[in-house]
Design a protein around this motif. Structure first.
Motif, mmCIF file in Angstrom:
data_model
loop_
_atom_site.group_PDB
_atom_site.id
_atom_site.type_symbol
_atom_site.label_atom_id
_atom_site.label_comp_id
_atom_site.label_asym_id
_atom_site.label_seq_id
_atom_site.Cartn_x
_atom_site.Cartn_y
_atom_site.Cartn_z
ATOM 1 N N VAL A 28 0.837 -1.211 0.000
ATOM 2 C CA VAL A 28 0.000 0.000 0.000
ATOM 3 C C VAL A 28 0.867 1.255 0.000
ATOM 4 O O VAL A 28 0.553 2.255 -0.633
ATOM 5 N N PHE B 35 1.898 5.695 -2.078
ATOM 6 C CA PHE B 35 1.007 6.415 -1.177
ATOM 7 C C PHE B 35 1.313 7.912 -1.186
ATOM 8 O O PHE B 35 2.450 8.312 -0.952
ATOM 9 N N GLU C 38 3.744 14.263 7.363
ATOM 10 C CA GLU C 38 2.501 13.582 7.748
ATOM 11 C C GLU C 38 2.795 12.199 8.319
ATOM 12 O O GLU C 38 2.196 11.776 9.306
ATOM 13 N N SER D 29 2.273 10.945 12.347
ATOM 14 C CA SER D 29 1.303 9.893 12.691
ATOM 15 C C SER D 29 1.851 8.986 13.796
ATOM 16 O O SER D 29 1.100 8.247 14.418
ATOM 17 N N LEU E 42 0.234 9.533 17.369
ATOM 18 C CA LEU E 42 -1.114 9.079 17.730
ATOM 19 C C LEU E 42 -1.041 7.909 18.689
ATOM 20 O O LEU E 42 -0.195 7.041 18.570
ATOM 21 N N ASP E 43 -1.914 7.886 19.658
ATOM 22 C CA ASP E 43 -2.113 6.655 20.405
ATOM 23 C C ASP E 43 -3.500 6.669 21.024
ATOM 24 O O ASP E 43 -4.231 7.641 20.912
ATOM 25 N N ARG E 44 -3.836 5.570 21.666
ATOM 26 C CA ARG E 44 -5.230 5.429 22.083
ATOM 27 C C ARG E 44 -5.560 6.292 23.284
ATOM 28 O O ARG E 44 -6.706 6.454 23.652
ATOM 29 N N PRO F 229 -8.335 12.721 18.324
ATOM 30 C CA PRO F 229 -7.135 12.440 17.539
ATOM 31 C C PRO F 229 -6.627 13.638 16.756
ATOM 32 O O PRO F 229 -6.598 13.620 15.532
ATOM 33 N N PHE F 230 -6.241 14.699 17.450
ATOM 34 C CA PHE F 230 -5.616 15.819 16.765
ATOM 35 C C PHE F 230 -4.205 16.020 17.313
ATOM 36 O O PHE F 230 -3.918 15.652 18.447
ATOM 37 N N TYR F 231 -3.340 16.625 16.501
ATOM 38 C CA TYR F 231 -1.970 16.866 16.942
ATOM 39 C C TYR F 231 -1.879 18.221 17.627
ATOM 40 O O TYR F 231 -2.449 19.198 17.153
ATOM 41 N N ALA G 243 -13.812 14.474 9.425
ATOM 42 C CA ALA G 243 -12.982 15.551 9.956
ATOM 43 C C ALA G 243 -12.401 15.163 11.317
ATOM 44 O O ALA G 243 -11.219 15.355 11.578
ATOM 45 N N VAL G 244 -13.238 14.591 12.181
ATOM 46 C CA VAL G 244 -12.785 14.272 13.538
ATOM 47 C C VAL G 244 -11.716 13.180 13.517
ATOM 48 O O VAL G 244 -10.708 13.253 14.208
ATOM 49 N N PHE G 245 -11.934 12.156 12.702
ATOM 50 C CA PHE G 245 -11.017 11.011 12.716
ATOM 51 C C PHE G 245 -9.977 11.073 11.599
ATOM 52 O O PHE G 245 -9.321 10.077 11.310
ATOM 53 N N ASN H 107 -6.928 12.178 11.254
ATOM 54 C CA ASN H 107 -5.558 11.716 11.520
ATOM 55 C C ASN H 107 -5.489 10.203 11.680
ATOM 56 O O ASN H 107 -4.518 9.566 11.281
ATOM 57 N N ILE H 108 -6.520 9.656 12.300
ATOM 58 C CA ILE H 108 -6.520 8.209 12.489
ATOM 59 C C ILE H 108 -6.786 7.505 11.164
ATOM 60 O O ILE H 108 -6.168 6.478 10.862
ATOM 61 N N PHE I 226 -5.827 8.555 8.360
ATOM 62 C CA PHE I 226 -4.527 8.551 7.668
ATOM 63 C C PHE I 226 -3.622 7.447 8.207
ATOM 64 O O PHE I 226 -3.071 6.651 7.447
ATOM 65 N N ALA I 227 -3.487 7.393 9.537
ATOM 66 C CA ALA I 227 -2.547 6.442 10.135
ATOM 67 C C ALA I 227 -2.930 5.002 9.788
ATOM 68 O O ALA I 227 -2.073 4.186 9.432
ATOM 69 N N THR J 166 -4.797 3.982 7.267
ATOM 70 C CA THR J 166 -4.681 3.735 5.833
ATOM 71 C C THR J 166 -3.224 3.519 5.447
ATOM 72 O O THR J 166 -2.904 2.642 4.654
ATOM 73 N N LEU K 126 -4.290 1.594 18.456
ATOM 74 C CA LEU K 126 -5.508 2.026 17.772
ATOM 75 C C LEU K 126 -6.296 0.798 17.345
ATOM 76 O O LEU K 126 -5.730 -0.214 16.945
ATOM 77 N N LYS L 243 -3.036 15.338 2.795
ATOM 78 C CA LYS L 243 -3.953 16.461 2.977
ATOM 79 C C LYS L 243 -4.257 17.111 1.635
ATOM 80 O O LYS L 243 -5.404 17.436 1.338
#
Lengths: 241, 264
Positions: free
Chosen positions: A80, A84, A90, A94, A97-99, A104-106, B142-144, B146-147, B149-150, B152, B163, B211
């Motif tokens: 994939v 890409f 970007e 990424s 990110l974690d749970r 989920p914003f930076y 919009a909300v998800f 970033n996730i 992206f990660a 995908t 996640l 983006k």
């Protein structure tokens, strides 16, 4: 090297449905160790990694972390990713990110983390480039920067030099060693490259579903499992053109 | 008359946006056929609804959503591969739809309008369903973002970060299901998958960042819709088909541009 215990695997058995892939594996690592996991294809190396990353529940036994279970991971590249459209920025971001995040914003801290990872791995000149236009070695650096964003004290790498040319391979090994020594990050690496294992690893775990050998690199060379594996896979053991 | 035009524009722009945004992760994950499969399911459900004299959209919605869940489960858990699973479900639904249409007295105008879209026939009731659904899709995206992206870009890494990759794949499939149902009105069940795929692959010819591709796909899709609806209004050709042809032309132009400017 300090001898604080970092991770302990006790009689760990991992299975997919009914197929047991890892059986009764025990080993332990100290903080700052550099472990190579070696073995033939299908010997359960990747499955063991999944267990360590908490992606596969233990059927028996346990994995105990003595610090936080925050792991930076460098998986193998997938098909994939080949075409890409993603900028290096970007991709690295990424890793933040974690749970635990509510949304989920930076934030500014994440961007700072990404920036220092990019600077540390000397890929600032690539930051605006697209992942798909990079060379194999550059891609691995980017993915390593993403793993650094996790700020884990453990770095898990799955065949990180797969498909790289000799120069890029060397650079990658030196980078990982630098992370291990400068940042005191514990490293677990799956590899086929037994020569680099002898050069870089503190400890070697040789798997064949069970543990064939676990111990220091120098002891491995003299063990029966090590001698046989080296004979088969080392350049000295076979004739090469 | 102005009511009809406003309703057409509102539904058209919302569907164009939703489908193009979702198209980016779907195409990158090699899931683009899921839109096609779900649109066949939508056709089957809609045929049955019309045969039973029920409102098509409210009947199709739960069935398409359920199929989306089923498709993902089949792809992940069973021995039937994803593409084969889509073909199975799509074929079955189409067959049921055709039988239902025949039993209810042949292919009637309504079925035709849902197969090929009838943007000028959007009614007030459709609007009340379409607008909230589209809003759900856009807000979730919009909300998800970033996730999305990660997950995908690298499922293995994302799941190692804790996640829930399965849940996000499911979210993607559900949003696609909503978009397909809403899009039935605009371009019809047979063409909605082009609306999902075209803008994103056009954008990928030219832009390098995720983006950038997302924004470009969204804008391009709305532009193509606007041009398509204007041209088909002047020349009397089916609107849905016209919009898809505009998208195809843009894809051709973007590909040329990408080749000449050497993006890769």
């Amino acid at each position: 090297m300090s001898s604080d215990k970092f991770l302990e695997c006790k009689n760990l058995t991992l299975a997919y449905d009914n197929h047991v892939a890892v059986e009764q594996v025990s080993f332990s690592l100290n903080k700052g160790d550099y472990l190579y996991i070696v073995g033939e294809n299908g010997s359960g190396k990747s499955t063991l990694i999944k267990g360590i990353l908490n992606l596969l529940p233990a059927k028996q036994g346990e994995i105990k972390f003595f610090e936080s279970r925050n792991v930076g991971y460098l998986p193998q590249q997938t098909s994939v990713q080949r075409d890409f459209p993603a900028s290096v920025n970007e991709v690295v971001l990424s890793g933040c990110l974690d749970r635990t995040k509510m949304l989920p914003f930076y934030n500014a801290k994440d961007r700072q983390k990404a920036k220092s990872a990019i600077d540390y791995l000397k890929i600032a000149h690539l930051a605006k480039k697209s992942f798909r236009e990079l060379s194999g070695g550059e891609r691995q650096r980017v993915l390593l920067a993403r793993a650094l964003c996790c700020e884990g004290s453990l770095l898990v790498l799955d065949e990180p030099v797969n498909g790289l040319d000799p120069i890029a391979t060397n650079e990658m090994y030196e980078l990982i060693l630098q992370l291990n020594q400068e940042k005191k990050i514990t490293v677990i690496m799956i590899s086929h490259d037994i020569e680099s294992a002898l050069k870089y690893a503190d400890k070697i775990l040789h798997m064949e579903k069970r543990v064939l050998f676990f111990g220091s690199t120098s002891a491995y060379v003299n063990s029966s499992a090590g001698a046989a594996f080296l004979h088969k896979h080392c350049h000295g053991g076979e004739s090469h053109d | 008359m102005t009511d009809i035009i406003i309703r057409a524009l509102v539904v058209g722009i919302l569907v164009s946006l939703c489908s193009s945004l979702l198209g980016v992760p779907l195409v990158l994950k090699r899931y683009s056929m899921i839109g096609d499969g779900l649109s066949h399911v939508a056709f089957g459900a809609m045929s049955v609804a019309l045969a039973l004299n029920a409102a098509p959209l409210p009947v199709a919605l739960p069935i398409v959503v359920l199929s989306a869940v089923l498709l993902l489960r089949m792809g992940e858990k069973t021995k039937i591969r994803g593409d084969a699973a889509i073909a199975l479900i799509a074929g079955t639904s189409l067959a049921i739809g055709v039988i239902a249409a025949r039993l209810s007295g042949g292919t009637n105008i309504d079925i035709n309008s849902y197969m090929f879209g009838s943007i000028w026939g959007v009614e007030k009731g459709d609007l009340y369903l379409c607008v909230p659904l589209a809003a759900i899709v856009l807000i979730c995206f919009a909300v998800f973002y970033n996730i999305i992206f990660a997950v995908t870009f690298d499922e293995n890494f994302a799941s190692a970060r804790g996640l829930n990759v399965g849940a996000y794949n499911m979210l993607l499939a559900l949003l696609t299901a909503l978009t397909v149902v809403v899009g039935m009105r605009l371009v019809g069940t047979l063409l909605i998958s082009s609306l999902i795929i075209f803008p994103s692959i056009s954008a990928m010819r030219v832009l390098k960042s995720f983006k950038g591709v997302i924004l470009c796909a969204g804008i391009l899709s709305v532009v193509c819709f606007s041009v398509g609806i204007f041209v088909t209004y002047l020349v009397d050709i089916p609107t849905g088909a016209g919009i898809v042809v505009v998208n195809a032309v843009m894809f051709f132009l973007f590909s040329l541009y990408g080749k000449f400017v050497k993006i890769h």
